[in-house]
Design a protein around this motif. Structure first.
Motif, PDB file in Angstrom:
ATOM      1  N   PRO A  21       0.830  -1.209   0.000  1.00 49.96           N
ATOM      2  CA  PRO A  21       0.000   0.000   0.000  1.00 49.96           C
ATOM      3  C   PRO A  21       0.863   1.257   0.000  1.00 49.96           C
ATOM      4  CG  PRO A  21       0.168  -0.853   2.211  1.00 49.96           C
ATOM      5  CD  PRO A  21       0.892  -1.827   1.317  1.00 49.96           C
ATOM      6  N   ASP A  24      -0.282   6.502   2.791  1.00 51.04           N
ATOM      7  CA  ASP A  24      -1.620   6.938   3.214  1.00 51.04           C
ATOM      8  C   ASP A  24      -2.560   5.745   3.381  1.00 51.04           C
ATOM      9  OD1 ASP A  24      -0.863   9.589   3.250  1.00 51.04           O
ATOM     10  OD2 ASP A  24      -1.638  10.024   1.244  1.00 51.04           O
ATOM     11  N   GLU A  25      -2.489   4.803   2.449  1.00 49.45           N
ATOM     12  CA  GLU A  25      -3.335   3.609   2.541  1.00 49.45           C
ATOM     13  C   GLU A  25      -2.976   2.790   3.779  1.00 49.45           C
ATOM     14  OE1 GLU A  25      -4.155   2.803  -2.231  1.00 49.45           O
ATOM     15  OE2 GLU A  25      -2.376   1.970  -1.261  1.00 49.45           O
ATOM     16  N   LYS A  26      -1.679   2.651   4.019  1.00 46.23           N
ATOM     17  CA  LYS A  26      -1.223   1.883   5.187  1.00 46.23           C
ATOM     18  C   LYS A  26      -1.737   2.515   6.470  1.00 46.23           C
ATOM     19  CE  LYS A  26       2.947   0.213   7.501  1.00 46.23           C
ATOM     20  NZ  LYS A  26       4.418   0.200   7.488  1.00 46.23           N
TER      21      LYS A  26
END
Length: 120
Positions: A21, A24-26
């Motif tokens: 990811p 930001d996704e993480k």
């Protein structure tokens, strides 16, 4: 003294899946897991295994896009009609007689979409 290693039956994870990811996704995944009070692994496993994944072919995506545009137009018409009725300008309602055809066409498109999704 180090603690003894668990045998294979006691280990929860036997296999790994690597996911890449963005930062930001993480962070969003970690925050969601913390909010739910579960581990990131549990969140990802539950999300992957407990949810139905829906994907559409190119033709259906185009169809959905057109349907969304029509829905936007219907919302605009509805707002205009509500404003006319609210303001007591009922004489202007005659110009919206053509819109009935739009609603009939929208109903046909919705029926076609429902049939496509049912036949998947």
């Amino acid at each position: 003294m180090a603690r003894p290693k668990k045998n294979i039956e006691e280990r929860r994870t036997l296999n790994r899946i690597i996911v890449n990811p963005t930062l930001d996704e993480k962070e969003a995944i970690k925050n969601k897991a913390a909010l739910l009070g579960i581990s990131v692994s549990d969140l990802l496993l539950r999300s992957a295994l407990d949810r139905r994944i829906v994907s559409f072919d190119k033709e259906t995506k185009m169809f959905l896009h057109e349907l969304l545009k029509i829905g936007n137009n219907v919302n605009q018409i509805t707002r205009q009609l509500n404003a006319i009725v609210r303001d007591g300008r009922t004489g202007e309602l005659k110009k919206f007689d053509q819109q009935e055809k739009c609603f009939i066409e929208l109903r046909k498109l919705l029926d076609e979409l429902t049939n496509r999704l049912d036949n998947r």
